[in-house]
Scaffold this active site. Structure first.
Site, mmCIF file in Angstrom:
data_model
loop_
_atom_site.group_PDB
_atom_site.id
_atom_site.type_symbol
_atom_site.label_atom_id
_atom_site.label_comp_id
_atom_site.label_asym_id
_atom_site.label_seq_id
_atom_site.Cartn_x
_atom_site.Cartn_y
_atom_site.Cartn_z
ATOM 1 C CG HIS A 161 -49.357 -4.768 -70.029
ATOM 2 N ND1 HIS A 161 -49.714 -5.866 -69.296
ATOM 3 C CD2 HIS A 161 -50.077 -4.848 -71.176
ATOM 4 C CE1 HIS A 161 -50.599 -6.580 -69.958
ATOM 5 N NE2 HIS A 161 -50.845 -5.995 -71.092
ATOM 6 C CD GLU A 264 -52.738 -3.737 -69.203
ATOM 7 O OE1 GLU A 264 -52.583 -3.134 -70.292
ATOM 8 O OE2 GLU A 264 -53.288 -4.843 -69.112
HETATM 9 O O1 TA6 Z 1 -53.588 -5.208 -71.845
HETATM 10 C C1 TA6 Z 1 -54.492 -6.182 -72.263
HETATM 11 C C2 TA6 Z 1 -53.967 -6.789 -73.555
HETATM 12 O O2 TA6 Z 1 -53.998 -5.861 -74.597
HETATM 13 C C3 TA6 Z 1 -54.793 -8.032 -73.832
HETATM 14 O O3 TA6 Z 1 -55.598 -7.867 -74.979
HETATM 15 C C4 TA6 Z 1 -53.748 -9.139 -73.984
HETATM 16 O O4 TA6 Z 1 -53.371 -9.282 -75.321
HETATM 17 C C5 TA6 Z 1 -52.631 -8.598 -73.098
HETATM 18 O O5 TA6 Z 1 -52.599 -7.217 -73.395
HETATM 19 C C6 TA6 Z 1 -51.288 -9.290 -73.249
HETATM 20 O O6 TA6 Z 1 -50.722 -8.981 -74.465
HETATM 21 P P1 TA6 Z 1 -49.341 -9.723 -74.858
HETATM 22 O O7 TA6 Z 1 -48.937 -9.176 -76.189
HETATM 23 O O8 TA6 Z 1 -48.356 -9.396 -73.772
HETATM 24 O O9 TA6 Z 1 -49.664 -11.198 -74.851
#
Ligand code: TA6
Length: 290
Positions: A161, A264
């Protein structure tokens, strides 16, 4: 830690979470044992680290680090049936074990492993092992291997990510996904097709599907372009929280959103991986300046 470390890899364990500093003639990187979390990657001579880190990030056991490269496993986003469970699975908040470390001057590499524990089994009752190798050279290469150690198949989602530093998200372009289908999480999960380069004019949260494409972040403000290439990944997620979501995240500064974008490397949704007993799946992301 009993493992002898080569010269280019130093362990910093004096304050906070233990972390490894990897230094080669081409770049420097920082990796926490917590979540096997790559926090920094800076090619020699680069004006800014390629990876973004929130000034408000937690660095605490059991909590995710906000920036760098969170390792997401075994589900992506909210748990499909249990909203009480942590988003993005448990791998990013567990302590990983350092298995090996090497350095030949051009390339420094560390490998971590993660096995189930009683807590994880309550969340996800499958026998697995993760092995994660981080290689630092002219580029940063991250390879996540998932082994099925059980007698049955299991299905998982995963992501590297990655948070990238940009000059101003409103002025960058992301190319490489033209013509690809994506799930627009800002439009009720509508399925759409990418027309032209990606620009950012508001909260953006898209899962591009069935794509093995290399993605490029074109950032004239920093005078650079970052390439994200991959193997073993069918999904690419593009995310920026923008103003309101940034304000809702306690570990993310209210004014930080213009300075980052997430690209990601993932297998999510219909690209989830079904793994047969005894088999191994590898997903690799490689990032570097073009
Ligand atoms: O990758 C995008 C996502 O799924 C967004 O929806 C947002 O929630 C981000 O990940 C961050 O997630 P987190 O659980 O690290 O706050």
């Amino acid at each position: 830690m009993s493992l002898a470390l080569p010269n280019g890899i130093q362990l910093e364990a004096n304050s906070g979470l233990p972390r490894l500093i990897l230094t080669t003639q081409y770049a420097e990187a920082e990796v926490y044992l917590h979540g096997a979390h790559v926090a920094r990657f800076r090619p020699r001579g680069a004006s800014h680290d390629l990876l973004w880190m929130s000034r408000e990030s937690w660095f605490e056991p059991g909590k995710p680090i906000r920036g760098g490269v969170p390792v997401i496993f075994p589900w992506f986003g909210p748990h499909p049936t249990r909203p009480d469970l942590p988003a993005h699975g448990f791998a990013r908040t567990r302590p990983w074990s350092l298995v090996s470390a090497s350095d030949d001057g051009d390339r420094a590499a560390v490998t971590f492993s993660l096995a189930p524990d009683d807590d994880s089994r309550r969340l996800w009752p499958h026998a697995f092992e993760l092995r994660y190798t981080v290689e630092v050279g002219r580029k940063l290469a991250m390879t996540l291997e998932t082994r099925n150690l059980s007698h049955d198949s299991f299905t998982f989602e995963q992501a590297l990510h990655t948070y990238f530093t940009v000059s101003n998200v409103r002025q960058i372009e992301v190319t490489g996904l033209e013509g690809r289908e994506y799930i627009d999480k800002m439009d009720g999960g509508a399925r759409k097709t990418q027309q032209g380069p990606i620009g950012f004019t508001g909260e953006t949260d898209r899962v591009y599907l069935n794509t093995a494409d290399t993605v490029t972040i074109r950032d004239e403000g920093l005078g650079r372009a970052i390439a994200v290439s991959k193997e073993g990944s069918g999904s690419t997620v593009v995310w920026n929280p923008w103003i309101d979501k940034a304000r809702r995240m306690p570990d993310y500064g209210d004014e930080e959103w213009p300075g980052m974008v997430c690209i990601e490397t993932a297998n999510a949704g219909e690209n989830a991986i079904q793994l047969s007993p005894g088999m191994t799946h590898a997903m690799k992301a490689v990032i570097g300046l073009k």
